[in-house]
Write an enzyme that holds these catalytic residues in place. Sequence first.
Site, PDB file in Angstrom:
ATOM      1  N   HIS A   1       0.269  29.593 -21.987  1.00 33.42           N
ATOM      2  CA  HIS A   1      -0.890  28.698 -21.973  1.00 33.42           C
ATOM      3  C   HIS A   1      -0.373  27.262 -22.039  1.00 33.42           C
ATOM      4  O   HIS A   1       0.471  26.952 -22.882  1.00 33.42           O
ATOM      5  CB  HIS A   1      -1.760  29.026 -23.200  1.00 33.42           C
ATOM      6  CG  HIS A   1      -2.992  28.222 -23.295  1.00 33.42           C
ATOM      7  ND1 HIS A   1      -4.074  28.404 -22.470  1.00 33.42           N
ATOM      8  CD2 HIS A   1      -3.331  27.198 -24.136  1.00 33.42           C
ATOM      9  CE1 HIS A   1      -5.028  27.551 -22.790  1.00 33.42           C
ATOM     10  NE2 HIS A   1      -4.605  26.811 -23.804  1.00 33.42           N
TER      11      HIS A   1
ATOM     12  N   LEU B   1     -10.588  34.539 -26.074  1.00 27.18           N
ATOM     13  CA  LEU B   1     -10.025  33.628 -25.074  1.00 27.18           C
ATOM     14  C   LEU B   1      -8.915  32.794 -25.728  1.00 27.18           C
ATOM     15  O   LEU B   1      -9.180  31.896 -26.530  1.00 27.18           O
ATOM     16  CB  LEU B   1     -11.135  32.707 -24.522  1.00 27.18           C
ATOM     17  CG  LEU B   1     -10.693  31.700 -23.469  1.00 27.18           C
ATOM     18  CD1 LEU B   1     -10.159  32.388 -22.212  1.00 27.18           C
ATOM     19  CD2 LEU B   1     -11.831  30.752 -23.115  1.00 27.18           C
TER      20      LEU B   1
ATOM     21  N   SER C   1       5.141  29.802 -10.123  1.00 29.40           N
ATOM     22  CA  SER C   1       6.394  29.148 -10.523  1.00 29.40           C
ATOM     23  C   SER C   1       6.944  29.731 -11.829  1.00 29.40           C
ATOM     24  O   SER C   1       8.166  29.820 -12.004  1.00 29.40           O
ATOM     25  CB  SER C   1       6.219  27.627 -10.632  1.00 29.40           C
ATOM     26  OG  SER C   1       5.424  27.274 -11.738  1.00 29.40           O
TER      27      SER C   1
HETATM   28  C1  GRF Z   1       0.709  27.398 -15.690  1.00 33.62           C
HETATM   29  O1  GRF Z   1       0.483  26.066 -16.076  1.00 33.62           O
HETATM   30  C2  GRF Z   1       0.378  28.362 -16.823  1.00 33.62           C
HETATM   31  O2  GRF Z   1       0.609  27.830 -18.093  1.00 33.62           O
HETATM   32  C3  GRF Z   1      -1.094  28.570 -16.622  1.00 33.62           C
HETATM   33  O3  GRF Z   1      -1.290  28.579 -15.228  1.00 33.62           O
HETATM   34  C4  GRF Z   1      -0.242  27.838 -14.585  1.00 33.62           C
HETATM   35  C5  GRF Z   1       0.400  28.782 -13.616  1.00 33.62           C
HETATM   36  O4  GRF Z   1       1.359  28.169 -12.812  1.00 33.62           O
HETATM   37  N1  GRF Z   1      -1.524  29.780 -17.295  1.00 33.62           N
HETATM   38  P1  GRF Z   1       2.360  29.050 -11.934  1.00 33.62           P
HETATM   39  O5  GRF Z   1       1.498  29.942 -11.028  1.00 33.62           O
HETATM   40  O6  GRF Z   1       3.227  29.854 -12.853  1.00 33.62           O
HETATM   41  O7  GRF Z   1       3.128  28.060 -11.120  1.00 33.62           O
END
Ligand code: GRF
Length: 196
Positions: free
Chosen positions: A116, A151, A19
């Site tokens: 993040h 990390l 997304s």
């Molecule tokens: C998001 O919450 C991002 O912050 C984290 O993983 C999730 C990925 O969601 N690193 P998407 O695949 O972009 O929908």
Amino acid sequence: MSKNNLPKRIAILISGRGSNMQAILQEIDHGILRGLAQPVLVFSNNPAAPGLEIAQAKEIPTQSLSSKGFKRSTFDKKVIDILEPYQPDLIVLAGYMRILSPLFIQHYPKKIINIHPADTKEHQGLGGYEWAYENQLKETKITVHYVDEGLDTGSIIQQEIVDLQGVESLEDVEKRGLAVEHKLYSKALKAIITTK
Ligand code: GRF
């Protein structure tokens, strides 16, 4: 426009739903990244990632290679070989569920960016929304940062607060958080591209 007036070539790395990738692609098509960024490749370490189909529907080149069973550096070497012909200026991690090896990070110094779902100074690793929900935080902070060898320790590019007052479920937390992520990532990319 970026300084040399050419759109920056971005490779987006995903593992799942994509997304954030989709939101960035929309901003490139007709939003704040128009003329600033060009998606040259979407790569996934999970060949079944739903985000790959979203990219393909937009006729963006995609590549995938399952990371199952590979040692981190062996896999990352293969990923570097896949990325190389596309000559990316920036590597954008968007839900890429794989810790990168020092080899990969040193190959792309100051070029790898991640989003993040928490303040990286407060919470590192997986489960940022679960952490905020379980600790009943009134707000949390989404962080866009450079990726270094630790990390979630890379320098912070931009952060934005998510108001969590009144949330009733983890799904609520995630919904509010993702709405912020989808705007913040492109804003941060724009800031990087226009100041580079
Ligand atoms: C998001 O919450 C991002 O912050 C984290 O993983 C999730 C990925 O969601 N690193 P998407 O695949 O972009 O929908």
